[in-house]
Design a protein around this motif. Structure first.
Motif, PDB file in Angstrom:
ATOM      1  N   ALA A 265       0.755  -1.053  -0.100  1.00 17.36           N
ATOM      2  CA  ALA A 265      -0.012  -0.044   0.118  1.00 17.36           C
ATOM      3  C   ALA A 265       0.934   1.205   0.054  1.00 17.36           C
ATOM      4  O   ALA A 265       0.534   2.345  -0.653  1.00 17.36           O
ATOM      5  CB  ALA A 265      -1.029  -0.082   1.339  1.00 17.36           C
ATOM      6  N   GLY A 266       1.954   1.220   0.819  1.00 16.16           N
ATOM      7  CA  GLY A 266       2.992   2.375   0.692  1.00 16.16           C
ATOM      8  C   GLY A 266       3.522   2.431  -0.525  1.00 16.16           C
ATOM      9  O   GLY A 266       3.673   3.669  -1.088  1.00 16.16           O
ATOM     10  N   LEU A 267       3.966   1.510  -1.147  1.00 16.90           N
ATOM     11  CA  LEU A 267       4.343   1.422  -2.816  1.00 16.90           C
ATOM     12  C   LEU A 267       3.494   2.318  -3.591  1.00 16.90           C
ATOM     13  O   LEU A 267       3.806   3.013  -4.309  1.00 16.90           O
ATOM     14  CB  LEU A 267       4.673   0.297  -3.238  1.00 16.90           C
ATOM     15  CG  LEU A 267       5.522   0.402  -4.601  1.00 16.90           C
ATOM     16  CD1 LEU A 267       6.451  -0.756  -4.579  1.00 16.90           C
ATOM     17  CD2 LEU A 267       4.427   0.167  -5.651  1.00 16.90           C
ATOM     18  N   VAL A 268       2.140   1.674  -3.689  1.00 18.13           N
ATOM     19  CA  VAL A 268       1.147   2.170  -4.309  1.00 18.13           C
ATOM     20  C   VAL A 268       0.950   3.766  -3.877  1.00 18.13           C
ATOM     21  O   VAL A 268       0.718   4.772  -4.905  1.00 18.13           O
ATOM     22  CB  VAL A 268       0.051   1.661  -4.326  1.00 18.13           C
ATOM     23  CG1 VAL A 268      -1.313   2.164  -5.132  1.00 18.13           C
ATOM     24  CG2 VAL A 268       0.221   0.187  -5.045  1.00 18.13           C
ATOM     25  N   ASN A 269       0.702   4.227  -2.663  1.00 21.20           N
ATOM     26  CA  ASN A 269       0.812   5.578  -2.320  1.00 21.20           C
ATOM     27  C   ASN A 269       1.831   6.349  -2.997  1.00 21.20           C
ATOM     28  O   ASN A 269       1.413   7.555  -3.690  1.00 21.20           O
ATOM     29  CB  ASN A 269       0.745   5.587  -0.715  1.00 21.20           C
ATOM     30  CG  ASN A 269       0.144   6.977  -0.429  1.00 21.20           C
ATOM     31  OD1 ASN A 269      -0.995   7.259  -0.015  1.00 21.20           O
ATOM     32  ND2 ASN A 269       1.298   7.877  -0.094  1.00 21.20           N
ATOM     33  N   ASN A 270       3.122   6.187  -2.808  1.00 19.69           N
ATOM     34  CA  ASN A 270       3.968   6.866  -3.486  1.00 19.69           C
ATOM     35  C   ASN A 270       4.013   6.845  -5.036  1.00 19.69           C
ATOM     36  O   ASN A 270       4.785   7.597  -5.484  1.00 19.69           O
ATOM     37  CB  ASN A 270       5.266   6.403  -2.811  1.00 19.69           C
ATOM     38  CG  ASN A 270       5.529   7.499  -1.527  1.00 19.69           C
ATOM     39  OD1 ASN A 270       4.469   7.602  -0.745  1.00 19.69           O
ATOM     40  ND2 ASN A 270       6.850   7.433  -1.137  1.00 19.69           N
ATOM     41  N   LEU A 271       3.585   5.642  -5.438  1.00 18.12           N
ATOM     42  CA  LEU A 271       3.489   5.591  -7.081  1.00 18.12           C
ATOM     43  C   LEU A 271       2.389   6.864  -7.189  1.00 18.12           C
ATOM     44  O   LEU A 271       2.801   7.738  -8.250  1.00 18.12           O
ATOM     45  CB  LEU A 271       2.738   4.520  -7.704  1.00 18.12           C
ATOM     46  CG  LEU A 271       2.377   4.236  -8.895  1.00 18.12           C
ATOM     47  CD1 LEU A 271       2.559   2.474  -9.181  1.00 18.12           C
ATOM     48  CD2 LEU A 271       1.185   4.781  -9.402  1.00 18.12           C
TER      49      LEU A 271
ATOM     50  N   THR B  18      -0.959   5.916   9.106  1.00 17.64           N
ATOM     51  CA  THR B  18      -1.443   4.896   9.555  1.00 17.64           C
ATOM     52  C   THR B  18      -0.887   3.665   9.248  1.00 17.64           C
ATOM     53  O   THR B  18      -0.560   2.605  10.250  1.00 17.64           O
ATOM     54  CB  THR B  18      -2.941   4.562   9.161  1.00 17.64           C
ATOM     55  OG1 THR B  18      -3.807   5.778   9.105  1.00 17.64           O
ATOM     56  CG2 THR B  18      -3.673   3.521   9.886  1.00 17.64           C
ATOM     57  N   LEU B  19      -0.056   3.691   8.141  1.00 17.20           N
ATOM     58  CA  LEU B  19       0.775   2.733   7.597  1.00 17.20           C
ATOM     59  C   LEU B  19       2.165   2.519   8.555  1.00 17.20           C
ATOM     60  O   LEU B  19       2.612   1.402   8.991  1.00 17.20           O
ATOM     61  CB  LEU B  19       1.216   2.489   6.093  1.00 17.20           C
ATOM     62  CG  LEU B  19      -0.053   2.380   5.160  1.00 17.20           C
ATOM     63  CD1 LEU B  19       0.527   2.762   3.772  1.00 17.20           C
ATOM     64  CD2 LEU B  19      -0.396   1.004   5.247  1.00 17.20           C
TER      65      LEU B  19
ATOM     66  N   VAL C 152      11.595   1.327   2.209  1.00 11.61           N
ATOM     67  CA  VAL C 152      12.045   0.818   0.920  1.00 11.61           C
ATOM     68  C   VAL C 152      10.830   0.563   0.016  1.00 11.61           C
ATOM     69  O   VAL C 152      10.865   1.147  -1.248  1.00 11.61           O
ATOM     70  CB  VAL C 152      13.049  -0.359   0.988  1.00 11.61           C
ATOM     71  CG1 VAL C 152      13.577  -1.059  -0.190  1.00 11.61           C
ATOM     72  CG2 VAL C 152      14.396   0.012   1.782  1.00 11.61           C
ATOM     73  N   TRP C 153      10.213  -0.234   0.112  1.00 11.99           N
ATOM     74  CA  TRP C 153       9.061  -0.617  -0.592  1.00 11.99           C
ATOM     75  C   TRP C 153       8.091   0.744  -0.913  1.00 11.99           C
ATOM     76  O   TRP C 153       7.899   0.948  -2.206  1.00 11.99           O
ATOM     77  CB  TRP C 153       8.022  -1.474   0.008  1.00 11.99           C
ATOM     78  CG  TRP C 153       8.716  -2.962  -0.094  1.00 11.99           C
ATOM     79  CD1 TRP C 153       9.150  -3.502   0.753  1.00 11.99           C
ATOM     80  CD2 TRP C 153       8.476  -3.842  -0.819  1.00 11.99           C
ATOM     81  NE1 TRP C 153       9.849  -4.812   0.545  1.00 11.99           N
ATOM     82  CE2 TRP C 153       9.030  -5.098  -0.642  1.00 11.99           C
ATOM     83  CE3 TRP C 153       7.622  -3.908  -2.068  1.00 11.99           C
ATOM     84  CZ2 TRP C 153       9.015  -6.319  -1.409  1.00 11.99           C
ATOM     85  CZ3 TRP C 153       7.443  -4.921  -2.638  1.00 11.99           C
ATOM     86  CH2 TRP C 153       8.070  -6.152  -2.493  1.00 11.99           C
ATOM     87  N   ARG C 154       7.932   1.387   0.171  1.00 10.35           N
ATOM     88  CA  ARG C 154       6.955   2.533   0.069  1.00 10.35           C
ATOM     89  C   ARG C 154       7.780   3.572  -1.051  1.00 10.35           C
ATOM     90  O   ARG C 154       7.109   4.129  -2.205  1.00 10.35           O
ATOM     91  CB  ARG C 154       6.705   3.539   1.256  1.00 10.35           C
ATOM     92  CG  ARG C 154       5.677   4.308   1.190  1.00 10.35           C
ATOM     93  CD  ARG C 154       5.572   5.154   2.241  1.00 10.35           C
ATOM     94  NE  ARG C 154       6.543   6.271   2.419  1.00 10.35           N
ATOM     95  CZ  ARG C 154       7.062   7.021   3.468  1.00 10.35           C
ATOM     96  NH1 ARG C 154       6.297   7.115   4.631  1.00 10.35           N
ATOM     97  NH2 ARG C 154       7.946   7.883   3.198  1.00 10.35           N
TER      98      ARG C 154
END
Length: 427
Positions: free
Chosen positions: A247-253, A347-348, A370-372
């Motif tokens: 979810a963090g990755l998609v948010n920063n996408l 929240t994450l 890293v993922w985010r």
């Protein structure tokens, strides 16, 4: 005779108010380093360097995202081994050349190189301030702590983007907007070097009194995990941690896409630099202010449903932006996008703090980030390719679909991580 025994660290927001407030201020300066360039660089690419291909223009976002993601890993690992404050100081030293390189850049690759250094700065400093605040507040008020931290950082992104847009409109794209970064770096080095104190002892104190979950869900997440085990659990295996990472990755996408694409999309309606700066500031501005509410709200109602709803809200917001063709529609979409992001962002981080053992919390935060922050690069590449092939609006639609899929993953895979009954007394 004075007591020479070391003081036992006290956990809680009230007990650590002065240091916590100082770290909030430092993180605002971290965010300001990004805000100085967000409105200006896409315009600089076209007007001064003659770049037209979206994929090429987005190289600086991709360079920033990949470098920041790698720096997050080192921030978490080194802060657990050497302490938080040294990592924070080193991170700020990497920021010193960034504004100067942007001011003097003779070609676009100087801009890319500056963003590599900025990525290192952001990964080391932002990750470390996150870990330090979690150290200080203890288990009870992680959501509030992360809300305050992220509100300061992204509020500063918004304010600085607005200021940089105003300075660019009044005095040109260079050097005026980047003088903000010089001032931020000097102040941050002073605060971090002289006034910030080490917080690793607070984590050790919490670890000594750590109580496992009664349901046995985290029995495998004991204090002795290796770096590789932490990376696997936080990125792929553990349901809550790995759901948070995707979810963090998609948010920063979405953020990376907006960074490179939104100014270009908004410019298609012949908006001025000031109007584009205002539109861009609305997104992180609502995002930043909203976290003052959503972080504390997650302490009351739990994490999972707030994350699911936030990712779904981002999907709707991106659809509104894709359908828009002028200031009013885009303003509505960016406000909604900021709202959805505010629901998710603190929240994450609180989810990671809930699940990770204090002994390897810094590394877990680093892996999550890293993922985010790989999302910056994914968003830049995805946005650039789709925009080149199908147009700017199609790139925004692609991000909307990915955000909706992310909301579904969280709804299915993440469990509720917050346990109010087990929290320590407020303080």
């Amino acid at each position: 005779m004075p007591d020479l025994q070391p003081r036992t660290p006290q956990l809680g927001l009230r007990a650590n108010a002065a240091q916590f407030t100082l770290l909030v201020a430092v993180n605002a300066l971290v965010g300001g380093m990004v805000g100085q360039q967000q409105t200006v660089l896409p315009l600089l690419a076209g007007e001064e360097f003659g770049l037209t291909g979206y994929t090429f223009v987005f190289t600086y976002v991709a360079a920033f995202g990949v470098t920041k993601a790698i720096a997050n890993w080192f921030a978490g690992t080194l802060s657990d081994r050497w302490g938080r404050k040294p990592v924070l100081l080193v991170g700020w030293l990497f920021a010193v050349p960034v504004p100067l390189m942007l001011i003097w850049a003779p070609d676009w690759w100087w801009v890319v190189a500056a963003n590599v250094l900025l990525g290192i700065n952001q990964g080391l400093t932002w990750s470390t301030t996150v870990v330090m605040k979690i150290d200080l507040v203890g288990p009870d008020r992680r959501g509030l702590a992360m809300g305050l931290n992220e509100a300061a950082g992204y509020g500063a992104v918004a304010v600085t983007a607005l200021l940089a847009g105003h300075l660019a409109e009044q005095y040109g794209l260079r050097p005026a907007p980047f003088l903000l970064g010089l001032a931020y770096t000097a102040l941050a080095l002073l605060l971090s070097g002289v006034f910030v104190r080490e917080t690793r002892d607070h984590a050790h104190h919490e670890a000594a009194g750590h109580v496992p979950r009664a349901d046995g869900l985290h029995d495998h997440l004991h204090a002795g995990l290796t770096d590789r085990q932490v990376a696997l659990q936080a990125g792929l295996k553990e349901p809550a941690l790995s759901s948070a990472s995707q979810a963090g990755l998609v948010n920063n996408l979405n953020f990376g896409l907006s960074w490179g694409l939104f100014p270009l999309l908004f410019a298609t309606a012949d908006l001025g630099v000031g109007e584009i700066g205002l539109l861009f500031a609305l997104y992180p501005g609502v995002w930043g202010a909203g976290q003052l509410v959503t972080g504390a709200l997650s302490d009351r109602i739990g994490r999972k449903h707030l994350v699911t709803a936030g990712m779904a809200t981002q999907a709707v917001a991106l659809a509104v932006i894709a359908l828009g063709d002028g200031f009013a529609g885009w303003a509505a979409g960016t406000v909604l996008l900021g709202t959805g992001t505010a629901m998710v962002y603190p929240t994450l981080l609180a989810v990671v703090g809930d699940v990770a053992h204090p002994a390897w919390r810094g590394r877990a935060v680093g892996v999550y980030r890293v993922w985010r922050d790989l999302g910056y690069a994914v968003g830049a590449v995805l946005g650039g390719i789709v925009a080149d092939l199908l147009g700017l609006h199609a790139a925004v639609w692609a991000a909307a679909v990915v955000s909706a899929a992310s909301a579904l993953v969280v709804a299915v895979r993440m469990y509720e991580t917050h346990r109010p009954a087990a929290a320590a007394p407020r303080g």
